[in-house]
Design a protein around this motif. Structure first.
Motif, PDB file in Angstrom:
ATOM      1  N   LYS A 302     -50.168 -34.366   2.456  1.00  0.00           N
ATOM      2  CA  LYS A 302     -49.224 -33.582   1.652  1.00  0.00           C
ATOM      3  C   LYS A 302     -48.185 -32.908   2.537  1.00  0.00           C
ATOM      4  N   GLU A 303     -46.932 -33.210   2.259  1.00  0.00           N
ATOM      5  CA  GLU A 303     -45.843 -32.665   3.081  1.00  0.00           C
ATOM      6  C   GLU A 303     -45.775 -31.137   3.005  1.00  0.00           C
ATOM      7  N   ASP A 304     -46.117 -30.574   1.838  1.00  0.00           N
ATOM      8  CA  ASP A 304     -46.084 -29.112   1.693  1.00  0.00           C
ATOM      9  C   ASP A 304     -46.992 -28.430   2.701  1.00  0.00           C
ATOM     10  N   TYR A 305     -48.167 -28.999   2.919  1.00  0.00           N
ATOM     11  CA  TYR A 305     -49.104 -28.387   3.863  1.00  0.00           C
ATOM     12  C   TYR A 305     -48.667 -28.601   5.307  1.00  0.00           C
ATOM     13  N   ILE A 306     -48.008 -29.713   5.568  1.00  0.00           N
ATOM     14  CA  ILE A 306     -47.457 -29.931   6.908  1.00  0.00           C
ATOM     15  C   ILE A 306     -46.408 -28.863   7.214  1.00  0.00           C
ATOM     16  N   GLU A 307     -45.602 -28.533   6.215  1.00  0.00           N
ATOM     17  CA  GLU A 307     -44.597 -27.486   6.422  1.00  0.00           C
ATOM     18  C   GLU A 307     -45.263 -26.133   6.648  1.00  0.00           C
ATOM     19  N   GLN A 308     -46.436 -25.911   6.022  1.00  0.00           N
ATOM     20  CA  GLN A 308     -47.161 -24.660   6.273  1.00  0.00           C
ATOM     21  C   GLN A 308     -47.657 -24.599   7.715  1.00  0.00           C
ATOM     22  N   ALA A 309     -47.938 -25.757   8.299  1.00  0.00           N
ATOM     23  CA  ALA A 309     -48.360 -25.781   9.699  1.00  0.00           C
ATOM     24  C   ALA A 309     -47.256 -25.230  10.596  1.00  0.00           C
ATOM     25  N   CYS A 310     -46.011 -25.440  10.182  1.00  0.00           N
ATOM     26  CA  CYS A 310     -44.887 -24.907  10.963  1.00  0.00           C
ATOM     27  C   CYS A 310     -44.947 -23.385  11.024  1.00  0.00           C
ATOM     28  N   ILE A 311     -45.440 -22.775   9.948  1.00  0.00           N
ATOM     29  CA  ILE A 311     -45.585 -21.320   9.930  1.00  0.00           C
ATOM     30  C   ILE A 311     -46.589 -20.892  10.999  1.00  0.00           C
ATOM     31  N   ARG A 312     -47.722 -21.591  11.071  1.00  0.00           N
ATOM     32  CA  ARG A 312     -48.708 -21.273  12.110  1.00  0.00           C
ATOM     33  C   ARG A 312     -48.092 -21.349  13.497  1.00  0.00           C
ATOM     34  N   PHE A 313     -47.314 -22.394  13.726  1.00  0.00           N
ATOM     35  CA  PHE A 313     -46.804 -22.646  15.065  1.00  0.00           C
ATOM     36  C   PHE A 313     -45.556 -21.844  15.397  1.00  0.00           C
ATOM     37  N   SER A 314     -45.113 -21.011  14.473  1.00  0.00           N
ATOM     38  CA  SER A 314     -44.048 -20.068  14.826  1.00  0.00           C
ATOM     39  C   SER A 314     -44.630 -18.790  15.417  1.00  0.00           C
ATOM     40  N   ASP A 315     -45.958 -18.736  15.514  1.00  0.00           N
ATOM     41  CA  ASP A 315     -46.648 -17.599  16.114  1.00  0.00           C
ATOM     42  C   ASP A 315     -46.145 -17.398  17.547  1.00  0.00           C
ATOM     43  N   PRO A 316     -45.634 -16.199  17.863  1.00  0.00           N
ATOM     44  CA  PRO A 316     -45.094 -15.958  19.209  1.00  0.00           C
ATOM     45  C   PRO A 316     -46.146 -16.047  20.316  1.00  0.00           C
ATOM     46  N   LEU A 317     -47.444 -16.043  19.948  1.00  0.00           N
ATOM     47  CA  LEU A 317     -48.494 -16.157  20.966  1.00  0.00           C
ATOM     48  C   LEU A 317     -48.597 -17.577  21.528  1.00  0.00           C
ATOM     49  N   LEU A 318     -48.025 -18.556  20.809  1.00  0.00           N
ATOM     50  CA  LEU A 318     -48.071 -19.932  21.286  1.00  0.00           C
ATOM     51  C   LEU A 318     -46.942 -20.194  22.272  1.00  0.00           C
ATOM     52  N   LYS A 319     -47.272 -20.937  23.326  1.00  0.00           N
ATOM     53  CA  LYS A 319     -46.276 -21.221  24.365  1.00  0.00           C
ATOM     54  C   LYS A 319     -45.400 -22.411  24.005  1.00  0.00           C
ATOM     55  N   SER A 320     -45.934 -23.327  23.196  1.00  0.00           N
ATOM     56  CA  SER A 320     -45.220 -24.562  22.896  1.00  0.00           C
ATOM     57  C   SER A 320     -44.992 -24.689  21.393  1.00  0.00           C
ATOM     58  N   PRO A 321     -43.786 -24.417  20.899  1.00  0.00           N
ATOM     59  CA  PRO A 321     -43.535 -24.504  19.452  1.00  0.00           C
ATOM     60  C   PRO A 321     -43.509 -25.947  18.966  1.00  0.00           C
ATOM     61  N   LEU A 322     -43.650 -26.095  17.633  1.00  0.00           N
ATOM     62  CA  LEU A 322     -43.535 -27.419  17.036  1.00  0.00           C
ATOM     63  C   LEU A 322     -42.099 -27.917  17.118  1.00  0.00           C
ATOM     64  N   LYS A 323     -41.953 -29.192  17.425  1.00  0.00           N
ATOM     65  CA  LYS A 323     -40.637 -29.811  17.444  1.00  0.00           C
ATOM     66  C   LYS A 323     -40.601 -30.885  16.373  1.00  0.00           C
ATOM     67  N   LYS A 324     -39.613 -30.838  15.501  1.00  0.00           N
ATOM     68  CA  LYS A 324     -39.514 -31.836  14.446  1.00  0.00           C
ATOM     69  C   LYS A 324     -39.057 -33.151  15.031  1.00  0.00           C
ATOM     70  N   MET A 325     -39.764 -34.239  14.655  1.00  0.00           N
ATOM     71  CA  MET A 325     -39.439 -35.551  15.187  1.00  0.00           C
ATOM     72  C   MET A 325     -38.434 -36.254  14.293  1.00  0.00           C
ATOM     73  N   LYS A 326     -37.576 -37.026  14.903  1.00  0.00           N
ATOM     74  CA  LYS A 326     -36.591 -37.799  14.145  1.00  0.00           C
ATOM     75  C   LYS A 326     -37.239 -39.045  13.578  1.00  0.00           C
ATOM     76  N   VAL A 327     -36.935 -39.318  12.311  1.00  0.00           N
ATOM     77  CA  VAL A 327     -37.512 -40.505  11.650  1.00  0.00           C
ATOM     78  C   VAL A 327     -36.664 -41.718  11.980  1.00  0.00           C
TER      79      VAL A 327
END
Length: 327
Positions: A302-327
């Motif tokens: 489900k794409e909606d839940y994948i987008e929610q994962a982006c919220i997790r990875f915007s956590d400033p405690l993480l050193k490596s943010p999510l990068k959106k891949m080109k299709v």
């Protein structure tokens, strides 16, 4: 084509049916390379949920058919950890045996060579009364407040180190270590306690296979490993939940406890090992793996839940943010 939606320096989120991909296009690439599969598959519920779930015999077949797929993915000393809740018979106040049939089918699959290493219980007193019809309406049953966590592996000695997930010593044990003195000798249970067996400070006591995610009794000390305490699934301070509230987003309804994920990652893997979650939802597994410096791969349909994962990875405690891949 494999649809990698996002990635970090350590991992990637793939959109698609994990079972089809892992038994097809990605089978050769990952065979024998995954150190830990940890997941909470859709529960065998009687009512269809937004995140998707099968029912009854369909669920049983779907679940058991995963055994050889997961077995092929694991390294020889790798582990499979599955969290699953209880099921109830449709329109009856009777607990279903479906989850047990799933376990037996998984470990007895002739093409998988899996075995149950140990069962853990995850107790959450904050769970809503369930099954509601028989608990809050007819008042015939008590609240179903725990889930099963099965630790499964390909051989009897998977990689594991309980010294990495110690829980704090009790106050009485701390006092004993300080005094360096206790009553040794034979107990009524016929155990013979040596004079020095409990005098060494090992940094904590060995964890139990019971997780109490929230303290039930304020007068009783709860001693969980730091990896569990540091990440409560129901904490109002959880970054993901706070951001969902701010953005007016309904969080995934069946999130795995981050504390559970942390515990098994630290218990069963080393840094840079590969961790996989075939049903990642809002991707608690990937988030925890990233924080603990493990490589990871998560799948979600489900794409909606994948987008929610982006919220997790915007956590400033993480050193490596999510990068959106080109299709």
């Amino acid at each position: 084509m494999i649809n990698i939606k996002y990635q970090t320096d350590k991992g990637k989120i793939i959109e698609g049916n994990s079972i089809e991909l892992l038994s097809g296009k990605m089978k050769k690439e990952l065979k024998g390379k995954v150190n830990l599969i940890i997941t909470s598959p859709p529960f065998p519920l009687n009512n269809k949920k937004q995140y998707g779930n099968e029912k009854g015999e369909e669920y049983l077949k779907w679940f058991i058919d995963m055994a050889p797929i997961f077995s092929d993915l694991l390294t020889e000393d790798g582990s499979l950890v599955i969290e699953i809740g209880n099921a109830w018979e449709p329109e009856r106040p009777v607990q279903s045996l479906l989850h047990l049939e799933c376990l037996f089918g998984l470990v007895k699959h002739p093409k998988a060579n899996l075995r149950l290493i140990q069962e853990f219980i995850c107790y959450n007193p904050s769970k809503l009364p369930s099954p509601a019809q028989w608990v809050t309406v007819n008042r015939l049953r008590t609240v179903d407040s725990y889930t099963h966590v099965w630790w499964i592996a390909k051989n009897d000695f998977p990689k594991a180190d309980n010294s990495k997930v110690l829980r704090p010593y009790s106050k009485s044990m701390q006092s004993l270590l300080k005094k360096q003195k206790y009553n040794a000798g034979k107990r009524p249970s016929e155990h013979n306690i040596s004079e020095t067996g409990f005098l060494k400070d090992n940094g904590g006591s060995i964890a139990h296979n019971f997780f109490e995610l929230e303290q039930v009794d304020d007068n009783r000390e709860v001693r969980l490993p730091h990896s569990v305490l540091s990440f409560s699934n129901t904490s109002s301070n959880d970054y993901y939940l706070k951001m969902c509230r701010e953005k007016n987003i309904k969080p995934h309804p069946a999130r795995m406890s981050g504390g559970l994920v942390n515990f098994f990652i630290e218990f069963l893997t080393d840094e840079d090992d590969l961790i996989l979650d075939p049903f990642s939802g809002s991707n608690t597994t990937g988030y925890c793996a990233e924080k603990l410096n493990r490589n990871w791969m998560s799948f979600e349909v489900k794409e909606d839940y994948i987008e929610q994962a982006c919220i997790r990875f915007s956590d400033p405690l993480l050193k490596s943010p999510l990068k959106k891949m080109k299709v």
